[in-house]
Design an enzyme around this catalytic site. Structure first.
Site, PDB file in Angstrom:
ATOM      1  N   GLY A 227      -0.294  -8.729   5.097  1.00  0.00           N
ATOM      2  CA  GLY A 227       0.205  -9.144   3.494  1.00  0.00           C
ATOM      3  C   GLY A 227       0.519  -8.062   2.763  1.00  0.00           C
ATOM      4  O   GLY A 227       0.865  -6.929   3.083  1.00  0.00           O
ATOM      5  N   SER A 228       0.401  -8.355   1.307  1.00  0.00           N
ATOM      6  CA  SER A 228       0.882  -7.325   0.282  1.00  0.00           C
ATOM      7  C   SER A 228      -0.233  -6.214   0.374  1.00  0.00           C
ATOM      8  O   SER A 228      -1.307  -6.384   0.722  1.00  0.00           O
ATOM      9  CB  SER A 228       0.835  -7.905  -0.910  1.00  0.00           C
ATOM     10  OG  SER A 228      -0.378  -8.322  -1.187  1.00  0.00           O
ATOM     11  N   GLY A 232      -4.206  -6.166   0.396  1.00  0.00           N
ATOM     12  CA  GLY A 232      -4.910  -5.093   1.338  1.00  0.00           C
ATOM     13  C   GLY A 232      -5.729  -4.205   0.721  1.00  0.00           C
ATOM     14  O   GLY A 232      -6.977  -4.045   1.567  1.00  0.00           O
ATOM     15  N   GLU A 249      -1.382  -4.222   8.013  1.00  0.00           N
ATOM     16  CA  GLU A 249      -0.034  -4.407   8.051  1.00  0.00           C
ATOM     17  C   GLU A 249       0.523  -5.144   6.787  1.00  0.00           C
ATOM     18  O   GLU A 249       0.434  -6.047   6.359  1.00  0.00           O
ATOM     19  CB  GLU A 249       0.333  -5.285   9.079  1.00  0.00           C
ATOM     20  CG  GLU A 249      -0.032  -5.047  10.651  1.00  0.00           C
ATOM     21  CD  GLU A 249       0.975  -3.936  11.092  1.00  0.00           C
ATOM     22  OE1 GLU A 249       1.845  -3.564  10.366  1.00  0.00           O
ATOM     23  OE2 GLU A 249       0.875  -3.443  12.378  1.00  0.00           O
ATOM     24  N   CYS A 283       8.803  -8.113   6.348  1.00  0.00           N
ATOM     25  CA  CYS A 283       8.131  -6.965   6.069  1.00  0.00           C
ATOM     26  C   CYS A 283       9.077  -5.625   6.230  1.00  0.00           C
ATOM     27  O   CYS A 283       9.248  -4.897   5.249  1.00  0.00           O
ATOM     28  CB  CYS A 283       6.770  -6.686   6.460  1.00  0.00           C
ATOM     29  SG  CYS A 283       6.839  -7.063   8.505  1.00  0.00           S
TER      30      CYS A 283
HETATM   31  P1  NAD Z   1      -0.470 -11.880   0.273  1.00  0.00           P
HETATM   32  O1  NAD Z   1      -1.356 -10.576   0.274  1.00  0.00           O
HETATM   33  O2  NAD Z   1      -0.459 -12.539  -1.148  1.00  0.00           O
HETATM   34  O3  NAD Z   1      -1.420 -12.991   1.270  1.00  0.00           O
HETATM   35  C1  NAD Z   1      -1.739 -12.485   2.568  1.00  0.00           C
HETATM   36  C2  NAD Z   1      -2.848 -13.401   2.834  1.00  0.00           C
HETATM   37  O4  NAD Z   1      -4.162 -12.791   2.124  1.00  0.00           O
HETATM   38  C3  NAD Z   1      -3.069 -15.088   2.363  1.00  0.00           C
HETATM   39  O5  NAD Z   1      -3.410 -15.659   3.609  1.00  0.00           O
HETATM   40  C4  NAD Z   1      -3.810 -14.959   1.215  1.00  0.00           C
HETATM   41  O6  NAD Z   1      -4.523 -15.951   1.143  1.00  0.00           O
HETATM   42  C5  NAD Z   1      -4.689 -13.899   1.627  1.00  0.00           C
HETATM   43  N1  NAD Z   1      -5.497 -13.461   0.651  1.00  0.00           N
HETATM   44  C6  NAD Z   1      -5.419 -13.103  -0.705  1.00  0.00           C
HETATM   45  N2  NAD Z   1      -6.354 -12.696  -1.439  1.00  0.00           N
HETATM   46  C7  NAD Z   1      -7.300 -12.247  -0.680  1.00  0.00           C
HETATM   47  C8  NAD Z   1      -8.584 -11.677  -0.627  1.00  0.00           C
HETATM   48  N3  NAD Z   1      -8.904 -11.292  -1.756  1.00  0.00           N
HETATM   49  N4  NAD Z   1      -9.219 -11.388   0.309  1.00  0.00           N
HETATM   50  C9  NAD Z   1      -8.805 -11.883   1.563  1.00  0.00           C
HETATM   51  N5  NAD Z   1      -7.536 -12.652   1.696  1.00  0.00           N
HETATM   52  C10 NAD Z   1      -6.763 -12.691   0.786  1.00  0.00           C
HETATM   53  O7  NAD Z   1       0.789 -11.574   1.003  1.00  0.00           O
HETATM   54  P2  NAD Z   1       2.046 -12.632   1.114  1.00  0.00           P
HETATM   55  O8  NAD Z   1       2.745 -12.871  -0.040  1.00  0.00           O
HETATM   56  O9  NAD Z   1       1.583 -13.727   1.877  1.00  0.00           O
HETATM   57  O10 NAD Z   1       3.161 -11.733   2.150  1.00  0.00           O
HETATM   58  C11 NAD Z   1       4.118 -11.202   1.664  1.00  0.00           C
HETATM   59  C12 NAD Z   1       3.620  -9.596   1.954  1.00  0.00           C
HETATM   60  O11 NAD Z   1       3.357  -9.292   3.042  1.00  0.00           O
HETATM   61  C13 NAD Z   1       4.785  -8.703   1.590  1.00  0.00           C
HETATM   62  O12 NAD Z   1       4.142  -7.656   0.857  1.00  0.00           O
HETATM   63  C14 NAD Z   1       5.178  -8.166   3.047  1.00  0.00           C
HETATM   64  O13 NAD Z   1       5.971  -7.321   3.237  1.00  0.00           O
HETATM   65  C15 NAD Z   1       3.958  -8.063   3.662  1.00  0.00           C
HETATM   66  N6  NAD Z   1       3.990  -8.414   5.027  1.00  0.00           N
HETATM   67  C16 NAD Z   1       3.906  -7.181   5.912  1.00  0.00           C
HETATM   68  C17 NAD Z   1       3.935  -7.306   7.272  1.00  0.00           C
HETATM   69  C18 NAD Z   1       3.765  -6.230   8.229  1.00  0.00           C
HETATM   70  O14 NAD Z   1       3.575  -6.397   9.564  1.00  0.00           O
HETATM   71  N7  NAD Z   1       3.604  -4.909   7.662  1.00  0.00           N
HETATM   72  C19 NAD Z   1       4.527  -8.438   7.671  1.00  0.00           C
HETATM   73  C20 NAD Z   1       4.747  -9.601   7.210  1.00  0.00           C
HETATM   74  C21 NAD Z   1       4.643  -9.389   5.850  1.00  0.00           C
END
Ligand code: NAD
Length: 476
Positions: A227-228, A232, A249, A283
């Protein structure tokens, strides 16, 4: 309206509170998703803990065979699940193959392959040292319970990346999909759970706070997060309290550098998909393109022709190549970055204005006359917009690629592979592709450096990442 259930200990679980999952192409409500309570998160972790010793004790060959069955279930339900991906995430159904749209069917094909590969890999015992007095073997042991947290852009594929290597190595799993794309994952897990022992694979669902409850649970032995970077960082801080290891990731802002000897015509299609795969919501998409001044106009013309030729619409409609942006927050971010670039004097070559009507449609947009430091260049846009930056000196382009605090992927485009390799070795990124971008492979480790995270997925290294070494040291 149907409520889709979580799977805990092999059984469907509903919650008193629910939330809606919406189709980003139409705004239509697709179904209701349980908002897991803190107690339900704890129950899911407890179920995974209870199932783990027996799962890990099975012969490795049995777990491999069960993963192959999982791949068959995915294949058998691929069309049903691909439709869920399209309805919830937005990418067109498309087809698989070099000439076809890398859409939801491609995602399901990826799920199948990324299940078969870890199922067929071995984790051999390494001999660290041996002489007349001792023999030291390095064995790989599962962590125990893996807590997996997934994003919305490739919802099923990323879930599979987290689930399958973990199970294959003898861990059990609790996974939380993104609140934007939960139903597809719940349905995937419901289907594959039918061939797995109860408790081995469990789901919880809801917004960030549900993920936070999973991270806080001391019964989780490792977190896999995609995720973001902002989320992270929160997860890494929370995981530190229990000293829970993590794989991160995270986001990126991949630079693509076209060297002066690049061939714009031959490379345009690869560059185009490198930037616009899944509407740029990937990503490791090329998110800023550095082009030598001698090639600039030719590259822009080639990309513009491609961007304007791609039909955009509801992904379920035949012929659609580009879908909507998955959610309003992302849509607004893309819009804001383009408006800011326009206000600062950049040239909008094509696109650049939201499409009227229902759905989060934003046209493919190319932006020129923009430089490092502009928010559209420096922030991860994660959408269908590509800033194209002119350079005159290759060293400057490399410095530009390296100046941000992220490093997921990057690419170098050239007709001279040796020259491209030399440039690639100077770029700070987990992967540098040459004459392609974002071309991940299930045998090849993938992960970021700097703010794009730590740890890798895929291949033998990915399997090692869901295990920990145990040394057996024998005195002779
Ligand atoms: P996000 O970080 O908003 O959410 C990802 C997940 O984290 C969701 O399931 C969300 O509910 C959960 N989450 C949110 N707050 C949390 C917390 N405090 N504790 C635990 N879990 C929590 O990301 P997004 O908007 O869903 O995804 C887009 C981002 O992901 C982009 O930055 C993209 O580049 C990245 N991404 C990276 C990869 C990689 O392999 N490096 C792959 C795909 C996406």
């Amino acid at each position: 309206m149907k409520t889709y259930a979580n799977i805990v200990n092999g059984r469907p679980v509903l919650s008193e509170r629910t939330f809606e999952s919406r189709n980003p192409a139409t705004g239509e409500v697709l179904g209701l998703v349980p908002h897991s309570t803190a107690a339900q998160v704890a129950e899911a972790v407890a179920a995974a803990r209870a199932a783990q010793p027996a799962w890990a004790a099975r012969p490795d060959a049995e777990r491999k065979a069960l993963m192959m069955k999982v791949a068959e279930v995915i294949k058998g339900n691929a069309e049903y699940l691909a439709e869920w991906v399209t309805k919830e995430q937005g990418k067109p159904l498309g087809g698989v193959g070099p000439d076809q749209v890398p859409g939801a069917r491609f995602e399901l094909w990826g799920c199948e392959v990324w299940t078969q590969v870890p199922a067929s890999l071995d984790l051999p015992v390494d001999l660290a040292f041996e002489d007349d007095t001792r023999r030291d073997e390095v064995h790989r042991k599962p962590f125990g319970v893996i807590g997996a947290i997934a994003p919305w852009n490739w919802p099923l594929l990323i879930a599979i990346w987290q689930i399958v290597p973990s199970l294959r190595a003898g861990n059990t799993v609790v996974i939380k999909p993104s609140e934007y794309t939960s139903i597809g994952t719940l349905e995937l897990v419901r289907l594959i759970s039918e061939v797995l022992p109860a408790g081995v694979l469990n789901t919880i669902s809801g917004p960030g706070e549900v993920g936070a409850a999973l991270v806080d649970n001391p019964g989780v032995d490792k977190i896999m997060f995609t995720g973001s970077g902002a989320t992270g960082a929160k997860i890494a801080a929370a995981a530190a309290k229990n000293l829970t290891p993590t794989t991160m990731e995270l986001g990126g802002n991949d630079a693509a550098i076209m060297l002066p000897d690049a061939d714009p015509k031959a490379m345009a299609m690869g560059l185009f998909w490198g930037a616009f795969l899944n509407m740029g919501q990937t990503c490791a998409c090329a998110k800023r393109l550095y082009v030598h001044e001698s090639q600039h106009d030719a590259v822009v013309a080639e990309l513009k022709a491609l961007a304007e030729a791609m039909p955009m619409g509801d992904g379920l409609a035949p012929g659609t190549v580009m879908g909507p942006i998955q959610n309003r927050m992302q849509f607004d971010k893309v819009n804001r970055l383009v408006e800011r670039a326009r206000a600062d004097g950049a040239t909008i070559v094509c696109g650049g204005k939201p499409v009227e009507g229902p759905g989060n449609f934003y046209p493919l947009t190319l932006v020129t006359d923009i430089a490092d430091g502009a928010p559209l260049v420096d922030e991860e846009q994660f959408g269908p917009v590509l800033p194209i930056i002119r350079y005159s000196n290759v060293d400057d382009a490399i410095a530009s690629a390296n100046r941000l605090d992220v490093g997921l992927g990057a690419s170098v485009w050239s007709t001279n592979v040796d020259r491209a390799r030399e440039v690639a070795s100077r770029i700070q990124a987990g992967t540098v592709w040459i004459n392609q971008h974002g071309m991940i492979h299930p045998m090849v480790p993938f992960g970021g450096v700097k703010g794009s995270g730590w740890g890798v997925e895929f291949g033998v290294d990915g399997l090692k990442a869901v295990t920990q070494p145990q040394v057996i040291s024998i005195r002779k």
